[in-house]
Design an enzyme around this catalytic site. Sequence first.
Site, short mmCIF file in Angstrom:
data_model
loop_
_atom_site.label_atom_id
_atom_site.label_comp_id
_atom_site.label_asym_id
_atom_site.label_seq_id
_atom_site.Cartn_x
_atom_site.Cartn_y
_atom_site.Cartn_z
N ASN A 4 1.94 4.57 4.14
CA ASN A 4 1.02 6.23 3.82
C ASN A 4 -0.68 6.03 3.79
O ASN A 4 -0.91 6.17 4.56
CB ASN A 4 1.76 6.86 2.59
CG ASN A 4 0.86 8.13 2.29
OD1 ASN A 4 1.07 9.36 3.25
ND2 ASN A 4 0.21 8.69 1.13
N ASP A 15 -6.10 -5.24 -5.84
CA ASP A 15 -6.05 -5.00 -4.74
C ASP A 15 -6.92 -4.88 -4.42
O ASP A 15 -7.05 -5.79 -3.25
CB ASP A 15 -5.38 -3.81 -4.25
CG ASP A 15 -3.60 -3.73 -3.48
OD1 ASP A 15 -3.01 -4.69 -4.24
OD2 ASP A 15 -3.97 -2.66 -2.77
#
Length: 285
Positions: A95, A32
């Site tokens: 989240n 990521d």
Amino acid sequence: CDLAPLHNPAALQCILKCMDLMPYITHVAVFDTAFHQSLQPHAFMYPLPYEFYTRFGIRKYGAHGTSHRYIAMRTAQMLGEDLSDIKIISCHLGNGCSLTAIDHGISVDTTMGFTPLGGVMMGTRSGDLDPAVITFLMEQEGYTPAEINELLNRESGIFGVSGLSNDMRDLNEAIDRGDENAILAHDMYIYSIKKQLAAYAAVIGGVDAISFSGGIGENAVRVRRMILSGLEPLGIILDQKANEVQGKESIISSENSRVKILVVPTKEELMIALDTEKLASGLDL
């Protein structure tokens, strides 16, 4: 695992098990952080003694890069523009939450930092705060580093302030009941994102498109409305009716908005699959 304690331990277990069960196939890891390799030193360095960078690699790495890359690509396609011609602020709000300033297809800055704990307020993560708070709590409460890590990653953010939940749906129900802590948590969340959004517009010298993604960004109508409220002087004007959309691609800006506002459901799995195909096919096996 130290840099991403909520995700990397489980991912590592999966990787090791797959390598054990399927030792003769190519295994690809898609990180990521990769999209944010383009950050320049003035954006990724921290104002600490330089030796901590050279010895320990302490710097901003960012996260959610796979999602931000997809959001940018799809935003350009939806607008009929070349990605290299436009400036985008992508908002991955789930989240975990992060914003990225994307200048002509290049990640210029992103909110998550050395770990995914940094940046805006999140579901259970604190986001940025005065680092002296950490040493104060360690002195006052006797917290160990591991306990502080647990506190900031799993017990803070929306959950910590509201005392109820990290789920925006639960928070909205509590707000409708008049729960003061839920209202405070919601206001803090909105404020942290709005502030960062305006800052990134300055960083990249204006913005052509703002895209919302992630579980909250794609579905929370009220959150999008409140984040963008008051930004009209910057040419950011929301179409209130179009904003009622949930979970599907849509352009939700007003016709007279200089900045296009979009909902772009992310497809991280697609980007991982494409990267895997590209990387695996390019190996000399």
